[in-house]
Write an enzyme that holds these catalytic residues in place. Structure first.
Site, PDB file in Angstrom:
ATOM      1  N   HIS A  98       0.701  -1.334  -0.077  1.00 41.86           N
ATOM      2  CA  HIS A  98      -0.065   0.289   0.077  1.00 41.86           C
ATOM      3  C   HIS A  98       0.947   1.296   0.014  1.00 41.86           C
ATOM      4  O   HIS A  98       1.515   1.447   0.887  1.00 41.86           O
ATOM      5  CB  HIS A  98      -0.817  -0.099   1.288  1.00 41.86           C
ATOM      6  CG  HIS A  98      -1.932   1.008   1.362  1.00 41.86           C
ATOM      7  ND1 HIS A  98      -1.748   2.204   2.320  1.00 41.86           N
ATOM      8  CD2 HIS A  98      -2.908   1.358   0.668  1.00 41.86           C
ATOM      9  CE1 HIS A  98      -2.834   3.176   2.000  1.00 41.86           C
ATOM     10  NE2 HIS A  98      -3.396   2.511   1.087  1.00 41.86           N
TER      11      HIS A  98
ATOM     12  N   GLU B 208       1.424  -0.749  -5.207  1.00 45.04           N
ATOM     13  CA  GLU B 208       0.306   0.372  -5.565  1.00 45.04           C
ATOM     14  C   GLU B 208       0.656   1.615  -6.003  1.00 45.04           C
ATOM     15  O   GLU B 208       1.693   2.206  -5.648  1.00 45.04           O
ATOM     16  CB  GLU B 208      -0.878   0.407  -4.243  1.00 45.04           C
ATOM     17  CG  GLU B 208      -1.921   1.263  -4.415  1.00 45.04           C
ATOM     18  CD  GLU B 208      -2.669   1.802  -3.588  1.00 45.04           C
ATOM     19  OE1 GLU B 208      -3.917   2.109  -3.437  1.00 45.04           O
ATOM     20  OE2 GLU B 208      -2.021   2.145  -2.430  1.00 45.04           O
TER      21      GLU B 208
ATOM     22  N   ASP C  35      -1.154   5.510  -6.470  1.00 42.74           N
ATOM     23  CA  ASP C  35      -2.201   6.432  -6.711  1.00 42.74           C
ATOM     24  C   ASP C  35      -2.045   7.442  -7.503  1.00 42.74           C
ATOM     25  O   ASP C  35      -0.706   7.859  -7.681  1.00 42.74           O
ATOM     26  CB  ASP C  35      -2.622   7.074  -5.436  1.00 42.74           C
ATOM     27  CG  ASP C  35      -3.103   6.025  -4.349  1.00 42.74           C
ATOM     28  OD1 ASP C  35      -4.097   5.304  -4.625  1.00 42.74           O
ATOM     29  OD2 ASP C  35      -2.586   6.170  -3.183  1.00 42.74           O
TER      30      ASP C  35
ATOM     31  N   HIS D 243      -0.858  10.258  -3.211  1.00 40.02           N
ATOM     32  CA  HIS D 243      -2.477   9.973  -2.842  1.00 40.02           C
ATOM     33  C   HIS D 243      -3.372  10.800  -2.947  1.00 40.02           C
ATOM     34  O   HIS D 243      -4.473  10.459  -3.302  1.00 40.02           O
ATOM     35  CB  HIS D 243      -2.320   9.350  -1.431  1.00 40.02           C
ATOM     36  CG  HIS D 243      -3.537   8.984  -0.874  1.00 40.02           C
ATOM     37  ND1 HIS D 243      -4.548   9.565  -0.141  1.00 40.02           N
ATOM     38  CD2 HIS D 243      -4.005   7.566  -0.736  1.00 40.02           C
ATOM     39  CE1 HIS D 243      -5.567   8.995   0.139  1.00 40.02           C
ATOM     40  NE2 HIS D 243      -5.317   7.702  -0.260  1.00 40.02           N
TER      41      HIS D 243
ATOM     42  N   GLU E 191      -4.333   3.201  -8.844  1.00 41.60           N
ATOM     43  CA  GLU E 191      -5.775   3.794  -8.750  1.00 41.60           C
ATOM     44  C   GLU E 191      -6.022   5.096  -9.341  1.00 41.60           C
ATOM     45  O   GLU E 191      -4.939   6.068  -9.247  1.00 41.60           O
ATOM     46  CB  GLU E 191      -5.960   3.986  -7.177  1.00 41.60           C
ATOM     47  CG  GLU E 191      -7.082   4.608  -6.914  1.00 41.60           C
ATOM     48  CD  GLU E 191      -7.577   5.041  -5.400  1.00 41.60           C
ATOM     49  OE1 GLU E 191      -8.536   5.694  -5.020  1.00 41.60           O
ATOM     50  OE2 GLU E 191      -6.793   4.334  -4.579  1.00 41.60           O
TER      51      GLU E 191
END
Length: 293
Positions: A12, A39, A41, A54, A145
């Site tokens: 994460h 991950e 973002d 993020h 994401e």
């Protein structure tokens, strides 16, 4: 993604329990412990570069208020989208902090303001991961994401289209490619599948406890769901599995245990009680050690 077995570990924001989130240092450390995915973002810069960060704002993880004090909007916030990528590269990234008080959010993590870290693009991170895959012989995937697509649309930018073009250029096109694309915005994720014709493995992020009808709707375009682990029941997971959806829950933190007595107890709850197919964790090394035991 479709060939992966159960018990997926997703780093994460990298190894964010140890190094400032979404820095290449954090990603390199995460890569080294061997999770299934790292991950990313994603938020667009003014010149349409997908930046790995993020939030759509800058002031909680960078020194933007010192470096560009006059660039805030009327709400007092500094937006990634108002800066060219070359300007964003001038910022120092640090451990997440409260922009009002200056206090570090997780007190025992990497000390705020120490060492030197920068923002980087999706392209730079993919090249590092693919380079490491080549040099180590491993095959670690990416898990991008799309952040706040509605905000980007209002600003006149189609973030999903731009991100899909980058992913495609680096060979992430189909479900068999080692990439999972996620988003909280159901309308946008559906658009990615139906209108932008993406054949990637798609995960619908959700903060609700998801009635059956909601899961049925997700199953029409998504391959998995990403719920907050505190908000759902084993029945939710069973219903998702019955619809052929994988369940990747967020976020497992060794320094935020809630009612659990240890991180292993929390991981046992996630993998064995809840039967999650995968978890997002700031401490990928600890999750991998737990699964190896």
């Amino acid at each position: 993604m479709e060939s992966k077995s159960k018990n997926i570990v997703i780093a994460h924001r990298g190894a964010s329990g140890y190094l400032p989130e979404h820095t290449l240092a954090s990603k390199a450390m995460a890569y080294a412990v061997g999770p299934d995915f790292l991950e990313q973002d994603l938020v667009l810069s003014k010149d349409n570069v997908p930046v790995v960060i993020h939030d759509i704002h800058l002031e909680t993880v960078t020194n933007v208020a010192e470096r560009f004090p006059d660039r805030q909007r009327e709400d007092g916030r500094f937006y990634v989208i108002d800066f060219a990528f070359a300007e964003l590269k001038q910022l120092q990234v640090t451990e997440r902090f409260n922009s009002k008080t200056g206090e570090q959010v997780y007190k025992d993590r990497f000390p705020k303001g120490k060492s030197t870290f920068q923002l980087h693009s999706l392209q730079e991170e993919i090249e590092m991961i693919q380079g490491l895959n080549k040099s180590t012989g491993n095959d670690i995937g990416i898990y991008p994401e799309i952040k706040e697509p509605g905000f980007h649309h209002k600003e006149g930018k189609d973030i999903s289209k731009i991100v899909l073009e980058v992913l495609s250029a680096y060979g992430y096109i189909n479900k068999s490619d080692n990439c999972v694309l996620q988003c909280f915005d159901a309308k946008e994720l559906k658009r990615i599948r139906k209108e932008l014709n993406s054949a990637l493995f798609l995960v619908q992020l959700t903060e609700s406890n998801g009635a059956g009808s909601e899961l049925k709707n997700y199953a029409e375009y998504a391959d998995g769901v990403g719920p907050w682990y505190k908000q759902i029941t084993p029945e939710y997971v069973r219903n998702a599995h019955d619809l052929g959806l994988k369940v990747h829950a967020f976020t497992f933190r060794a320094d935020d245990l809630g009612e659990f007595e240890s991180f292993d107890t929390l991981l046992d709850y996630g993998f064995n009680t809840m039967n999650f197919d995968g978890i997002f964790t700031d401490f990928p090394d600890k999750a991998i050690q737990f699964l190896e035991k």
